[in-house]
Scaffold this motif. Structure first.
Motif, PDB file in Angstrom:
ATOM      1  N   ASN A 124       0.810  -1.227   0.000  1.00 53.67           N
ATOM      2  CA  ASN A 124       0.000   0.000   0.000  1.00 53.67           C
ATOM      3  C   ASN A 124       0.837   1.268   0.000  1.00 53.67           C
ATOM      4  OD1 ASN A 124      -2.468  -1.413  -0.018  1.00 53.67           O
ATOM      5  ND2 ASN A 124      -2.299  -1.737   2.178  1.00 53.67           N
ATOM      6  N   GLN A 125       2.063   1.174  -0.442  1.00 52.80           N
ATOM      7  CA  GLN A 125       2.965   2.322  -0.537  1.00 52.80           C
ATOM      8  C   GLN A 125       2.620   3.136  -1.784  1.00 52.80           C
ATOM      9  OE1 GLN A 125       7.059   1.066  -0.560  1.00 52.80           O
ATOM     10  NE2 GLN A 125       7.746   2.904  -1.617  1.00 52.80           N
ATOM     11  N   ALA A 126       2.693   4.433  -1.663  1.00 55.31           N
ATOM     12  CA  ALA A 126       2.471   5.292  -2.817  1.00 55.31           C
ATOM     13  C   ALA A 126       3.774   5.404  -3.610  1.00 55.31           C
ATOM     14  CB  ALA A 126       2.015   6.679  -2.370  1.00 55.31           C
ATOM     15  N   VAL A 127       3.731   4.963  -4.870  1.00 55.74           N
ATOM     16  CA  VAL A 127       4.893   5.074  -5.747  1.00 55.74           C
ATOM     17  C   VAL A 127       4.442   5.625  -7.087  1.00 55.74           C
ATOM     18  CG1 VAL A 127       6.199   3.194  -4.662  1.00 55.74           C
ATOM     19  CG2 VAL A 127       4.705   2.694  -6.582  1.00 55.74           C
ATOM     20  N   GLU A 128       5.376   6.251  -7.775  1.00 58.06           N
ATOM     21  CA  GLU A 128       5.084   6.758  -9.109  1.00 58.06           C
ATOM     22  C   GLU A 128       5.347   5.656 -10.121  1.00 58.06           C
ATOM     23  OE1 GLU A 128       7.178   9.930 -11.839  1.00 58.06           O
ATOM     24  OE2 GLU A 128       5.943  10.940 -10.309  1.00 58.06           O
ATOM     25  N   VAL A 129       4.398   5.468 -11.042  1.00 61.92           N
ATOM     26  CA  VAL A 129       4.522   4.440 -12.066  1.00 61.92           C
ATOM     27  C   VAL A 129       4.370   5.076 -13.448  1.00 61.92           C
ATOM     28  CG1 VAL A 129       3.666   2.602 -10.565  1.00 61.92           C
ATOM     29  CG2 VAL A 129       2.058   3.865 -12.001  1.00 61.92           C
ATOM     30  N   THR A 130       4.888   4.359 -14.445  1.00 63.96           N
ATOM     31  CA  THR A 130       4.777   4.810 -15.827  1.00 63.96           C
ATOM     32  C   THR A 130       4.348   3.636 -16.699  1.00 63.96           C
ATOM     33  OG1 THR A 130       6.597   6.357 -15.468  1.00 63.96           O
ATOM     34  CG2 THR A 130       5.991   5.922 -17.740  1.00 63.96           C
ATOM     35  N   VAL A 131       3.363   3.886 -17.541  1.00 59.94           N
ATOM     36  CA  VAL A 131       2.910   2.903 -18.527  1.00 59.94           C
ATOM     37  C   VAL A 131       2.724   3.659 -19.838  1.00 59.94           C
ATOM     38  CG1 VAL A 131       1.175   1.181 -19.152  1.00 59.94           C
ATOM     39  CG2 VAL A 131       1.634   1.660 -16.743  1.00 59.94           C
ATOM     40  N   ASP A 132       3.415   3.212 -20.880  1.00 60.02           N
ATOM     41  CA  ASP A 132       3.313   3.881 -22.194  1.00 60.02           C
ATOM     42  C   ASP A 132       3.536   5.391 -22.084  1.00 60.02           C
ATOM     43  OD1 ASP A 132       2.756   1.452 -23.353  1.00 60.02           O
ATOM     44  OD2 ASP A 132       0.614   1.842 -23.605  1.00 60.02           O
ATOM     45  N   ASP A 133       4.521   5.799 -21.338  1.00 63.26           N
ATOM     46  CA  ASP A 133       4.862   7.215 -21.142  1.00 63.26           C
ATOM     47  C   ASP A 133       3.786   8.013 -20.398  1.00 63.26           C
ATOM     48  OD1 ASP A 133       7.337   6.905 -22.411  1.00 63.26           O
ATOM     49  OD2 ASP A 133       6.445   7.257 -24.386  1.00 63.26           O
TER      50      ASP A 133
END
Length: 120
Positions: free
Chosen positions: A37-46
């Motif tokens: 349940n940690q908040a992290v930044e993710v990227t999918v297809d830019d």
């Protein structure tokens, strides 16, 4: 006679377009969470998002990978895809032309609705 020609033309045009191409949206939302349940930044297809959150991807049939910059989480998580049930109806009703349209546009694919990223 005119009605018969119009009817044949309408049926011909309908058979040239894929059923999934008509019945499914061009984009799909994927809910992304982390195992801790940690908040992290993710990227999918830019496209960037923060977990827990949603990212909207183009339904193009390409493999989708969620990338994470946080070292405590898996750096890449694959998003599974499957053939949308509408596509199978199109094979029966639309035949080769309709199913070819669906596969070329990528709209024959559904991506997972929810993906969990493994984190420590």
């Amino acid at each position: 006679m005119n009605k018969a020609v119009l009817s044949i033309a309408a049926v011909s045009l309908a058979s040239l377009s894929g059923c999934a191409s008509i019945m499914t949206h061009e984009e799909q939302s994927i809910n992304i969470t982390t195992s801790n349940n940690q908040a992290v930044e993710v990227t999918v297809d830019d496209k960037k998002a923060t977990t827990p959150g949603t990212v909207v991807v183009l339904r193009d049939g390409k493999n989708k990978v969620i990338k994470v910059s946080d070292a405590s989480c898996e750096q890449e998580t694959k998003v599974d895809k499957s053939v949308t049930p509408v596509f199978f109806g199109n094979i029966i009703l639309g035949g080769l032309l309709g199913s070819t349209t669906d596969s070329m546009t990528g709209k024959m694919w559904d991506y997972e609705d929810s993906v969990e990223i493994k984190c420590n």
